[in-house]
Motif scaffolding. Structure first.
Motif, PDB file in Angstrom:
ATOM      1  N   SER A 171      40.877  41.519  34.315  1.00  0.00           N
ATOM      2  CA  SER A 171      41.977  42.035  33.502  1.00  0.00           C
ATOM      3  C   SER A 171      41.814  43.528  33.261  1.00  0.00           C
ATOM      4  O   SER A 171      40.718  44.080  33.383  1.00  0.00           O
ATOM      5  N   HIS A 172      42.933  44.138  32.923  1.00  0.00           N
ATOM      6  CA  HIS A 172      42.974  45.542  32.502  1.00  0.00           C
ATOM      7  C   HIS A 172      43.642  45.585  31.138  1.00  0.00           C
ATOM      8  O   HIS A 172      44.877  45.626  31.047  1.00  0.00           O
ATOM      9  N   PRO A 173      42.846  45.553  30.064  1.00  0.00           N
ATOM     10  CA  PRO A 173      43.434  45.628  28.725  1.00  0.00           C
ATOM     11  C   PRO A 173      44.129  46.975  28.495  1.00  0.00           C
ATOM     12  O   PRO A 173      43.509  48.030  28.659  1.00  0.00           O
ATOM     13  N   ASP A 174      45.394  46.908  28.143  1.00  0.00           N
ATOM     14  CA  ASP A 174      46.195  48.093  27.832  1.00  0.00           C
ATOM     15  C   ASP A 174      46.200  49.122  28.960  1.00  0.00           C
ATOM     16  O   ASP A 174      46.279  50.330  28.708  1.00  0.00           O
ATOM     17  N   HIS A 175      46.121  48.638  30.187  1.00  0.00           N
ATOM     18  CA  HIS A 175      46.207  49.490  31.380  1.00  0.00           C
ATOM     19  C   HIS A 175      47.024  48.764  32.439  1.00  0.00           C
ATOM     20  O   HIS A 175      47.162  47.543  32.398  1.00  0.00           O
ATOM     21  N   PRO A 176      47.551  49.507  33.404  1.00  0.00           N
ATOM     22  CA  PRO A 176      48.400  48.884  34.428  1.00  0.00           C
ATOM     23  C   PRO A 176      47.671  47.822  35.252  1.00  0.00           C
ATOM     24  O   PRO A 176      46.454  47.879  35.429  1.00  0.00           O
ATOM     25  N   ALA A 177      48.445  46.895  35.776  1.00  0.00           N
ATOM     26  CA  ALA A 177      47.919  45.795  36.595  1.00  0.00           C
ATOM     27  C   ALA A 177      47.786  46.255  38.045  1.00  0.00           C
ATOM     28  O   ALA A 177      48.444  45.758  38.958  1.00  0.00           O
ATOM     29  N   ARG A 178      46.936  47.245  38.244  1.00  0.00           N
ATOM     30  CA  ARG A 178      46.630  47.721  39.591  1.00  0.00           C
ATOM     31  C   ARG A 178      45.171  48.172  39.608  1.00  0.00           C
ATOM     32  O   ARG A 178      44.618  48.554  38.565  1.00  0.00           O
ATOM     33  N   PRO A 179      44.535  48.105  40.768  1.00  0.00           N
ATOM     34  CA  PRO A 179      43.118  48.487  40.831  1.00  0.00           C
ATOM     35  C   PRO A 179      42.912  49.941  40.418  1.00  0.00           C
ATOM     36  O   PRO A 179      43.703  50.821  40.764  1.00  0.00           O
ATOM     37  N   SER A 180      41.844  50.143  39.694  1.00  0.00           N
ATOM     38  CA  SER A 180      41.484  51.500  39.271  1.00  0.00           C
ATOM     39  C   SER A 180      40.639  52.159  40.361  1.00  0.00           C
ATOM     40  O   SER A 180      40.219  51.521  41.325  1.00  0.00           O
ATOM     41  N   GLU A 181      40.377  53.432  40.190  1.00  0.00           N
ATOM     42  CA  GLU A 181      39.487  54.128  41.123  1.00  0.00           C
ATOM     43  C   GLU A 181      38.095  53.504  41.079  1.00  0.00           C
ATOM     44  O   GLU A 181      37.424  53.395  42.104  1.00  0.00           O
ATOM     45  N   THR A 182      37.649  53.064  39.904  1.00  0.00           N
ATOM     46  CA  THR A 182      36.354  52.380  39.804  1.00  0.00           C
ATOM     47  C   THR A 182      36.379  51.083  40.602  1.00  0.00           C
ATOM     48  O   THR A 182      35.425  50.769  41.321  1.00  0.00           O
ATOM     49  N   ASP A 183      37.466  50.320  40.513  1.00  0.00           N
ATOM     50  CA  ASP A 183      37.595  49.091  41.307  1.00  0.00           C
ATOM     51  C   ASP A 183      37.501  49.404  42.797  1.00  0.00           C
ATOM     52  O   ASP A 183      36.830  48.707  43.552  1.00  0.00           O
ATOM     53  N   ARG A 184      38.174  50.463  43.231  1.00  0.00           N
ATOM     54  CA  ARG A 184      38.155  50.846  44.643  1.00  0.00           C
ATOM     55  C   ARG A 184      36.747  51.242  45.087  1.00  0.00           C
ATOM     56  O   ARG A 184      36.266  50.816  46.132  1.00  0.00           O
ATOM     57  N   ARG A 185      36.082  52.028  44.269  1.00  0.00           N
ATOM     58  CA  ARG A 185      34.735  52.488  44.609  1.00  0.00           C
ATOM     59  C   ARG A 185      33.766  51.320  44.737  1.00  0.00           C
ATOM     60  O   ARG A 185      32.984  51.233  45.685  1.00  0.00           O
ATOM     61  N   ILE A 186      33.826  50.388  43.786  1.00  0.00           N
ATOM     62  CA  ILE A 186      32.932  49.223  43.815  1.00  0.00           C
ATOM     63  C   ILE A 186      33.240  48.340  45.020  1.00  0.00           C
ATOM     64  O   ILE A 186      32.329  47.865  45.707  1.00  0.00           O
ATOM     65  N   ALA A 187      34.515  48.134  45.322  1.00  0.00           N
ATOM     66  CA  ALA A 187      34.886  47.334  46.494  1.00  0.00           C
ATOM     67  C   ALA A 187      34.375  47.998  47.771  1.00  0.00           C
ATOM     68  O   ALA A 187      33.894  47.313  48.679  1.00  0.00           O
ATOM     69  N   ALA A 188      34.472  49.315  47.843  1.00  0.00           N
ATOM     70  CA  ALA A 188      34.037  50.038  49.029  1.00  0.00           C
ATOM     71  C   ALA A 188      32.527  49.956  49.241  1.00  0.00           C
ATOM     72  O   ALA A 188      32.051  50.059  50.371  1.00  0.00           O
ATOM     73  N   GLU A 189      31.777  49.733  48.170  1.00  0.00           N
ATOM     74  CA  GLU A 189      30.321  49.643  48.272  1.00  0.00           C
ATOM     75  C   GLU A 189      29.844  48.280  48.766  1.00  0.00           C
ATOM     76  O   GLU A 189      28.700  48.135  49.172  1.00  0.00           O
ATOM     77  N   GLY A 190      30.732  47.270  48.714  1.00  0.00           N
ATOM     78  CA  GLY A 190      30.318  45.917  49.078  1.00  0.00           C
ATOM     79  C   GLY A 190      30.987  45.430  50.343  1.00  0.00           C
ATOM     80  O   GLY A 190      31.625  46.178  51.082  1.00  0.00           O
ATOM     81  N   LEU A 191      30.817  44.136  50.597  1.00  0.00           N
ATOM     82  CA  LEU A 191      31.463  43.485  51.726  1.00  0.00           C
ATOM     83  C   LEU A 191      32.785  42.920  51.236  1.00  0.00           C
ATOM     84  O   LEU A 191      32.876  41.770  50.843  1.00  0.00           O
ATOM     85  N   SER A 192      33.804  43.747  51.227  1.00  0.00           N
ATOM     86  CA  SER A 192      35.058  43.385  50.564  1.00  0.00           C
ATOM     87  C   SER A 192      36.254  43.280  51.489  1.00  0.00           C
ATOM     88  O   SER A 192      37.341  42.975  51.043  1.00  0.00           O
ATOM     89  N   ASP A 193      36.095  43.561  52.782  1.00  0.00           N
ATOM     90  CA  ASP A 193      37.245  43.594  53.673  1.00  0.00           C
ATOM     91  C   ASP A 193      38.000  42.276  53.656  1.00  0.00           C
ATOM     92  O   ASP A 193      37.430  41.212  53.894  1.00  0.00           O
ATOM     93  N   GLY A 194      39.278  42.363  53.315  1.00  0.00           N
ATOM     94  CA  GLY A 194      40.130  41.182  53.285  1.00  0.00           C
ATOM     95  C   GLY A 194      40.054  40.363  52.018  1.00  0.00           C
ATOM     96  O   GLY A 194      40.786  39.393  51.861  1.00  0.00           O
ATOM     97  N   ARG A 195      39.202  40.742  51.097  1.00  0.00           N
ATOM     98  CA  ARG A 195      39.067  39.990  49.852  1.00  0.00           C
ATOM     99  C   ARG A 195      40.266  40.259  48.944  1.00  0.00           C
ATOM    100  O   ARG A 195      40.738  41.376  48.845  1.00  0.00           O
ATOM    101  N   ILE A 196      40.724  39.205  48.289  1.00  0.00           N
ATOM    102  CA  ILE A 196      41.846  39.305  47.365  1.00  0.00           C
ATOM    103  C   ILE A 196      41.331  39.715  45.983  1.00  0.00           C
ATOM    104  O   ILE A 196      40.335  39.194  45.506  1.00  0.00           O
TER     105      ILE A 196
END
Length: 140
Positions: free
Chosen positions: A81-106
């Motif tokens: 969830s994103h409390p009081d923030h838009p329902a879209r991935p943040s830059e932190t979400d993008r950075r963390i996904a990029a550090e892992g094995l995330s290709d194609g993950r929902i």
């Protein structure tokens, strides 16, 4: 995704407000897309800034992966969830996904405003572009 599972994510977001909540999406993926058959909430292990970050413990992921495989399923994504923030991935979400094995993950992001109103969106992360692309969020 079934309506009951989408409602469970929104309910979890409201219950956890003002902190972020998180969980796993268990299901199956094939050439037609991803089908979520279970939504499994887990504890947000973030201790310092749980209102703006979430952390899933490795042991939670391992246990859920083990149980999913017993049922012939897999972890196909995560939600938070994103409390009081838009329902879209943040830059932190993008950075963390990029550090892992995330290709194609929902990634499902549920924006929750004031602990009441929710908006839920779905995204897929692509390693090739190091970014998220919004996906249709079909609820049956």
């Amino acid at each position: 995704m079934r309506r009951a599972d989408a409602d469970a994510i929104a309910g979890h977001a409201r219950e956890g407000y003002p902190h972020e909540v998180c969980g796993f999406l268990v299901g199956a993926a094939d050439h037609l897309g991803v089908r979520v058959v279970k939504v499994i909430p887990v504890a947000n292990r973030e201790k310092e800034t749980p209102a703006v970050r979430y952390l899933i413990a490795d042991e939670d992921q391992i246990a859920i992966q083990r149980d999913a495989r017993k049922d012939g399923l897999d972890i196909v994504g995560v939600y938070h969830s994103h409390p009081d923030h838009p329902a879209r991935p943040s830059e932190t979400d993008r950075r963390i996904a990029a550090e892992g094995l995330s290709d194609g993950r929902i990634y499902i992001v549920c924006g929750v405003t004031g602990g009441r109103d929710t908006v839920t969106t779905a995204w897929v992360f692509r390693d090739g572009t190091q970014s998220f692309a919004e996906e249709p969020f079909d609820v049956e």
